[in-house]
Write an enzyme that holds these catalytic residues in place. Structure first.
Site, PDB file in Angstrom:
ATOM      1  N   GLU A  59     -13.631  19.199  11.005  1.00 21.06           N
ATOM      2  CA  GLU A  59     -13.989  17.947  10.717  1.00 21.06           C
ATOM      3  C   GLU A  59     -12.859  17.045   9.963  1.00 21.06           C
ATOM      4  O   GLU A  59     -12.072  17.407   9.422  1.00 21.06           O
ATOM      5  CB  GLU A  59     -15.145  17.830   9.828  1.00 21.06           C
ATOM      6  CG  GLU A  59     -15.093  18.779   8.614  1.00 21.06           C
ATOM      7  CD  GLU A  59     -16.300  19.149   8.005  1.00 21.06           C
ATOM      8  OE1 GLU A  59     -16.530  18.765   6.901  1.00 21.06           O
ATOM      9  OE2 GLU A  59     -17.264  19.658   8.677  1.00 21.06           O
TER      10      GLU A  59
ATOM     11  N   CYS B 292     -10.136  11.835   5.495  1.00 19.02           N
ATOM     12  CA  CYS B 292     -10.218  13.038   4.907  1.00 19.02           C
ATOM     13  C   CYS B 292      -9.960  14.028   5.760  1.00 19.02           C
ATOM     14  O   CYS B 292     -10.946  14.125   6.705  1.00 19.02           O
ATOM     15  CB  CYS B 292     -11.576  13.130   4.114  1.00 19.02           C
ATOM     16  SG  CYS B 292     -11.917  14.876   3.486  1.00 19.02           S
TER      17      CYS B 292
ATOM     18  N   CYS C  46     -11.484  28.417   5.974  1.00 15.02           N
ATOM     19  CA  CYS C  46     -10.783  28.643   4.627  1.00 15.02           C
ATOM     20  C   CYS C  46     -10.894  29.868   4.198  1.00 15.02           C
ATOM     21  O   CYS C  46     -12.161  30.512   4.273  1.00 15.02           O
ATOM     22  CB  CYS C  46     -11.032  27.666   3.839  1.00 15.02           C
ATOM     23  SG  CYS C  46     -10.194  27.812   2.156  1.00 15.02           S
TER      24      CYS C  46
ATOM     25  N   CYS D 200     -14.611  29.731  -1.954  1.00 18.77           N
ATOM     26  CA  CYS D 200     -15.254  29.175  -2.977  1.00 18.77           C
ATOM     27  C   CYS D 200     -16.692  29.276  -2.548  1.00 18.77           C
ATOM     28  O   CYS D 200     -17.362  29.052  -1.615  1.00 18.77           O
ATOM     29  CB  CYS D 200     -14.967  27.711  -3.401  1.00 18.77           C
ATOM     30  SG  CYS D 200     -13.211  27.713  -3.568  1.00 18.77           S
TER      31      CYS D 200
ATOM     32  N   CYS E 170     -18.774  26.072  -1.103  1.00 21.20           N
ATOM     33  CA  CYS E 170     -18.138  25.595  -0.158  1.00 21.20           C
ATOM     34  C   CYS E 170     -18.691  25.909   0.930  1.00 21.20           C
ATOM     35  O   CYS E 170     -18.612  27.233   1.291  1.00 21.20           O
ATOM     36  CB  CYS E 170     -16.861  25.518  -0.232  1.00 21.20           C
ATOM     37  SG  CYS E 170     -15.885  24.675   1.030  1.00 21.20           S
TER      38      CYS E 170
ATOM     39  N   CYS F 249     -17.655  17.988   1.856  1.00 22.19           N
ATOM     40  CA  CYS F 249     -16.939  19.039   2.525  1.00 22.19           C
ATOM     41  C   CYS F 249     -17.795  20.090   3.348  1.00 22.19           C
ATOM     42  O   CYS F 249     -18.266  21.067   2.770  1.00 22.19           O
ATOM     43  CB  CYS F 249     -16.190  19.731   1.412  1.00 22.19           C
ATOM     44  SG  CYS F 249     -14.912  20.724   2.022  1.00 22.19           S
TER      45      CYS F 249
HETATM   46  N1  SAH Z   1      -9.295  23.424  -0.105  1.00 26.30           N
HETATM   47  C1  SAH Z   1      -8.953  22.481  -0.826  1.00 26.30           C
HETATM   48  C2  SAH Z   1      -9.046  21.060  -0.206  1.00 26.30           C
HETATM   49  C3  SAH Z   1     -10.392  20.850   0.621  1.00 26.30           C
HETATM   50  S1  SAH Z   1     -12.018  20.958  -0.432  1.00 26.30           S
HETATM   51  C4  SAH Z   1      -9.616  22.352  -2.269  1.00 26.30           C
HETATM   52  O1  SAH Z   1     -10.326  23.248  -2.474  1.00 26.30           O
HETATM   53  O2  SAH Z   1      -9.175  21.586  -3.087  1.00 26.30           O
HETATM   54  C5  SAH Z   1     -11.896  19.316  -1.153  1.00 26.30           C
HETATM   55  C6  SAH Z   1     -12.745  19.219  -2.416  1.00 26.30           C
HETATM   56  O3  SAH Z   1     -14.210  19.330  -1.893  1.00 26.30           O
HETATM   57  C7  SAH Z   1     -12.625  20.494  -3.451  1.00 26.30           C
HETATM   58  O4  SAH Z   1     -12.602  19.810  -4.649  1.00 26.30           O
HETATM   59  C8  SAH Z   1     -13.860  21.157  -3.077  1.00 26.30           C
HETATM   60  O5  SAH Z   1     -13.839  21.933  -4.427  1.00 26.30           O
HETATM   61  C9  SAH Z   1     -14.846  20.128  -3.004  1.00 26.30           C
HETATM   62  N2  SAH Z   1     -16.033  20.575  -2.447  1.00 26.30           N
HETATM   63  C10 SAH Z   1     -16.217  21.546  -1.573  1.00 26.30           C
HETATM   64  N3  SAH Z   1     -17.395  21.996  -1.317  1.00 26.30           N
HETATM   65  C11 SAH Z   1     -18.138  21.002  -2.060  1.00 26.30           C
HETATM   66  C12 SAH Z   1     -19.685  20.775  -2.252  1.00 26.30           C
HETATM   67  N4  SAH Z   1     -20.689  21.540  -1.727  1.00 26.30           N
HETATM   68  N5  SAH Z   1     -20.115  19.723  -3.007  1.00 26.30           N
HETATM   69  C13 SAH Z   1     -18.953  18.852  -3.765  1.00 26.30           C
HETATM   70  N6  SAH Z   1     -17.817  19.191  -3.477  1.00 26.30           N
HETATM   71  C14 SAH Z   1     -17.226  20.074  -2.740  1.00 26.30           C
HETATM   72 FE1  SF4 Z   2     -11.399  26.484   0.927  1.00 29.26          FE
HETATM   73 FE2  SF4 Z   2     -13.659  25.331   0.537  1.00 29.26          FE
HETATM   74 FE3  SF4 Z   2     -12.578  26.492  -1.836  1.00 29.26          FE
HETATM   75 FE4  SF4 Z   2     -11.450  24.282  -0.664  1.00 29.26          FE
HETATM   76  S1  SF4 Z   2     -13.316  24.390  -1.534  1.00 29.26           S
HETATM   77  S2  SF4 Z   2     -10.488  26.288  -1.313  1.00 29.26           S
HETATM   78  S3  SF4 Z   2     -11.912  24.299   1.494  1.00 29.26           S
HETATM   79  S4  SF4 Z   2     -13.389  27.308   0.086  1.00 29.26           S
END
Ligand code: SAH
Ligand code: SF4
Length: 338
Positions: free
Chosen positions: A89, A104, A111, A115, A118, A330
């Site tokens: 996306e 973005c 990934c 996390c 996410c 995200c």
């Molecule tokens: N992997 C990298 C970049 C992509 S994620 C990273 O983790 O930094 C980009 C941002 O979106 C990150 O700060 C991540 O923690 C946040 N993000 C992911 N899932 C989210 C959610 N459900 N609500 C809010 N922010 C989220």
């Molecule tokens: Fe990967 Fe999502 Fe964690 Fe970013 S926030 S490092 S995209 S799992």
């Protein structure tokens, strides 16, 4: 052969192989990156014969829009499909009263960092994107909207610092070929220390954003398994070293999850952790992802948290929710299998 992603020099080499002048390379370059056409037929200042010759060996792109969603607030979300059928996306955000158009972009399909909050992480890792696939996302937006992207954030799917060679090559093309200044580009990472160390040695003008999300080891490892591999103490050393070597201010991203990391006590711990780190803080109210129980805090709790951090002398912003009506958080579009 696909023309999108070729540099001016590569286009010049191609022209000399075809027996055409160098000037043709400039024209084609302009059609690809400034005018963002989708086909060779649209390159109307090339002769018809030359277009036919070029078409027999090349196309502008092999990337398709699989899904497009437009939000009431103007945010547009694309699910982009590559020739092997993999999708990522990419989101275009417009901010009111500003000429900025921010893309973005994703750096990987899925990934591996996983996390817990996410949607991308939940889907697992599929593969890296190559640099051409990264820049195709921005070209897709420009082709579809007819607008020029002015800012880029690596905040889509994937961990950019686990695909750093391709991210750096894409950055170079954004600078040189799209004319998007490095200062207008942000790379966001979950805290991959070797990648941060590598960036510290480079003289990049881009902003490094760190997804911190918790100020202590025990709290952080509950939502970010990467904390076991690259713990906060080591991350902090790497960040201080980065700031010291580059002289640059970093951005700290902090998702606020109700009842987990949004209390006044945690705000104080965060302020303490960041005391000697030159940074701005971006608070991100948690966006609900279907498979878990996390909730976003009440507005009053967000404001209290913000106030406590500001009190420690940091600049704090709360990220506006963009495209809430189209799952533009995200990882959500692909996460829902659309
Ligand atoms: N992997 C990298 C970049 C992509 S994620 C990273 O983790 O930094 C980009 C941002 O979106 C990150 O700060 C991540 O923690 C946040 N993000 C992911 N899932 C989210 C959610 N459900 N609500 C809010 N922010 C989220
Ligand atoms: Fe990967 Fe999502 Fe964690 Fe970013 S926030 S490092 S995209 S799992």
């Amino acid at each position: 052969m696909i023309l999108a992603g070729l540099t001016l020099e590569e286009l010049e080499n191609l022209m000399s192989e075809l027996g055409a002048t160098r000037f043709r390379a400039k024209q084609i370059h302009n059609w690809i990156y400034a005018k963002s056409v989708s086909s060779i037929d649209e390159m109307t200042n090339l002769s018809k014969d030359f277009r036919e010759q070029l078409k027999s060996i090349a196309a502008v792109t092999d990337t398709k829009i699989k899904v497009k969603q437009v939000s009431k607030d103007g945010t547009i979300k694309y699910l982009v499909e590559y020739p092997d059928g993999e999708c990522v996306e990419t989101v275009l955000m417009r901010f009111d009263n500003r000429a900025n158009l921010t893309a973005c972009v994703s750096s990987q399909v899925g990934c591996a960092v996983n996390c817990s909050f996410c949607a991308t992480g939940k889907g697992g890792f599929r593969r890296n994107l190559n640099y051409k696939e990264i820049i195709e996302q921005v070209l897709t937006i420009q082709r579809d909207t007819g607008l020029k992207v002015t800012n880029i954030v690596f905040m889509g799917q994937g961990e950019p610092l686990l695909n750093l060679d391709n991210v750096l090559k894409a950055l170079e093309i954004f600078n040189n070929d799209f004319q998007i200044g490095a200062r207008r580009i942000t790379i966001s990472t979950s805290g991959i220390i070797p990648g941060i160390n590598r960036l510290a040695e480079m003289d990049l003008q881009s902003t490094l954003a760190i997804s911190l999300h918790a100020p202590g080891h025990d709290l952080r490892k509950q939502i970010m398994p990467i904390e076991n591999k690259y713990p906060l103490n080591d991350l902090k050393k790497a960040l201080l070293d980065y700031i010291n070597k580059t002289g640059r201010r970093i951005t700290i991203e902090y998702i606020l999850i109700h009842g987990f990391n949004d209390t006044p006590q945690v705000a104080k711990e965060l302020a303490y952790f960041l005391k000697d780190i030159k940074c701005n803080i971006n608070l991100i109210p948690y966006n609900s992802v279907v498979e878990n129980d996390f909730k976003k805090p009440a507005n009053s709790d967000i404001m209290k948290f913000k106030y406590l951090l500001e009190h420690s002398g940091k600049k704090v912003t709360v990220r506006l929710e963009r495209g809430a009506d189209i799952d533009a958080a995200c990882g959500q579009l692909r996460g829902r299998g659309k």
